[in-house]
Design an enzyme around this catalytic site. Structure first.
Site, PDB file in Angstrom:
ATOM      1  N   HIS A 144       3.101   9.000  -6.741  1.00  0.00           N
ATOM      2  CA  HIS A 144       3.996  10.155  -6.787  1.00  0.00           C
ATOM      3  C   HIS A 144       4.821  10.160  -8.068  1.00  0.00           C
ATOM      4  O   HIS A 144       4.944  11.188  -8.742  1.00  0.00           O
ATOM      5  CB  HIS A 144       4.920  10.129  -5.570  1.00  0.00           C
ATOM      6  CG  HIS A 144       5.773  11.341  -5.446  1.00  0.00           C
ATOM      7  ND1 HIS A 144       7.011  11.325  -4.823  1.00  0.00           N
ATOM      8  CD2 HIS A 144       5.595  12.621  -5.849  1.00  0.00           C
ATOM      9  CE1 HIS A 144       7.531  12.538  -4.860  1.00  0.00           C
ATOM     10  NE2 HIS A 144       6.705  13.332  -5.480  1.00  0.00           N
TER      11      HIS A 144
ATOM     12  N   HIS B  43       0.837  -1.199   0.000  1.00  0.00           N
ATOM     13  CA  HIS B  43       0.000   0.000   0.000  1.00  0.00           C
ATOM     14  C   HIS B  43       0.870   1.247   0.000  1.00  0.00           C
ATOM     15  O   HIS B  43       0.637   2.188  -0.777  1.00  0.00           O
ATOM     16  CB  HIS B  43      -0.911   0.000   1.228  1.00  0.00           C
ATOM     17  CG  HIS B  43      -1.689   1.272   1.400  1.00  0.00           C
ATOM     18  ND1 HIS B  43      -2.903   1.497   0.800  1.00  0.00           N
ATOM     19  CD2 HIS B  43      -1.397   2.410   2.094  1.00  0.00           C
ATOM     20  CE1 HIS B  43      -3.337   2.703   1.120  1.00  0.00           C
ATOM     21  NE2 HIS B  43      -2.440   3.282   1.913  1.00  0.00           N
ATOM     22  N   GLU B  44       1.888   1.282   0.860  1.00  0.00           N
ATOM     23  CA  GLU B  44       2.774   2.446   0.910  1.00  0.00           C
ATOM     24  C   GLU B  44       3.584   2.575  -0.388  1.00  0.00           C
ATOM     25  O   GLU B  44       3.826   3.687  -0.864  1.00  0.00           O
ATOM     26  CB  GLU B  44       3.709   2.346   2.117  1.00  0.00           C
ATOM     27  CG  GLU B  44       2.996   2.299   3.467  1.00  0.00           C
ATOM     28  CD  GLU B  44       2.011   3.446   3.674  1.00  0.00           C
ATOM     29  OE1 GLU B  44       2.210   4.532   3.086  1.00  0.00           O
ATOM     30  OE2 GLU B  44       1.030   3.255   4.418  1.00  0.00           O
TER      31      GLU B  44
ATOM     32  N   HIS C 241       1.654   4.395  -2.925  1.00  0.00           N
ATOM     33  CA  HIS C 241       1.760   5.855  -2.851  1.00  0.00           C
ATOM     34  C   HIS C 241       3.000   6.346  -3.611  1.00  0.00           C
ATOM     35  O   HIS C 241       2.959   7.393  -4.262  1.00  0.00           O
ATOM     36  CB  HIS C 241       1.852   6.312  -1.398  1.00  0.00           C
ATOM     37  CG  HIS C 241       0.546   6.273  -0.671  1.00  0.00           C
ATOM     38  ND1 HIS C 241      -0.610   6.832  -1.174  1.00  0.00           N
ATOM     39  CD2 HIS C 241       0.204   5.730   0.536  1.00  0.00           C
ATOM     40  CE1 HIS C 241      -1.600   6.641  -0.316  1.00  0.00           C
ATOM     41  NE2 HIS C 241      -1.135   5.972   0.725  1.00  0.00           N
TER      42      HIS C 241
END
Length: 218
Positions: A97, A89-90, A93
């Site tokens: 980006h 999940h991270e 991100h």
């Protein structure tokens, strides 16, 4: 506010319960959270993001200013199903980006205003009510509205990161069958906390408006 508080508490308990359950389930590939995040980055051609361990539990986040995926000690070296889900999940991100995901750009852009709104919005509105000053009341409400806007924009950002994570987990075979279902339950439970945060912000605005309206009628 009471129903919102109960809902927020339920969401927090659900996250802890799901994470606690699947943090005890080891994945068949013996893949750590750090390994999963790294593999997801490589699949997406991202080579300039660091992965580091930080203290705490469920303190994981992605820092776009430093291009760092920060994984808690319960995730970084863990080979659990929950660790793989959270780490991916991270990493999702980080992919947002790198690819210029619009909602993430907007959220990052309004962070300074959101910090001001969270600190000054409610106190300013309450001072305005005490002084019977409509301009102060509505200035406070406008400032705090930035918090609600931030939470609203956060929803697609978080849902999209989880979607990217789960798609990669499934397509690349990080987790299979019940393992995949477990990771999905963890991320779904985590997503509810952002819904609760938005509900809390909207409820606070509504509560302040009702208090201000009662004061005006008096």
């Amino acid at each position: 506010m009471i129903p919102v508080f109960i809902f927020a508490l339920y969401c927090q308990l659900k996250v802890k319960s799901a994470f606690g359950k699947y943090s005890k389930v080891r994945n068949r590939r013996n893949m750590t959270g750090a390994d999963a995040a790294y593999q997801l980055l490589m699949i997406n051609g991202i080579t300039d993001v660091k992965i580091k361990q930080i203290p705490g539990s469920l303190t994981d986040y992605y820092d776009p200013t430093k291009k760092e995926i920060c994984l808690s000690q319960d995730v970084f070296n863990s080979t659990s199903v929950a660790a793989v889900g959270v780490a991916c999940h991270e990493a999702g991100h980080a992919c947002q980006h790198a690819q210029g995901y619009a909602a993430l750009k907007i959220r990052n852009a309004i962070i300074p205003v959101t910090k001001i709104g969270s600190m000054l919005g409610v106190p300013l509105a309450l001072i305005g009510m005490f002084l019977y000053s409509d301009p102060l009341i509505y200035a406070g409400l406008i400032l705090y509205s930035a918090v609600a806007l931030f939470q609203l924009i956060t929803l697609p950002v978080e849902f999209n990161a989880s979607k990217r994570a789960l798609q990669t987990i499934e397509r690349s075979g990080f987790l299979e069958g019940e393992e995949y279902a477990g990771a999905k339950r963890v991320l779904t439970a985590a997503a509810l906390t952002y819904v609760a945060a938005l509900a809390s912000a909207l409820a606070t605005i509504l509560r302040l408006l009702l208090i201000a309206n009662r004061g005006n009628r008096r």
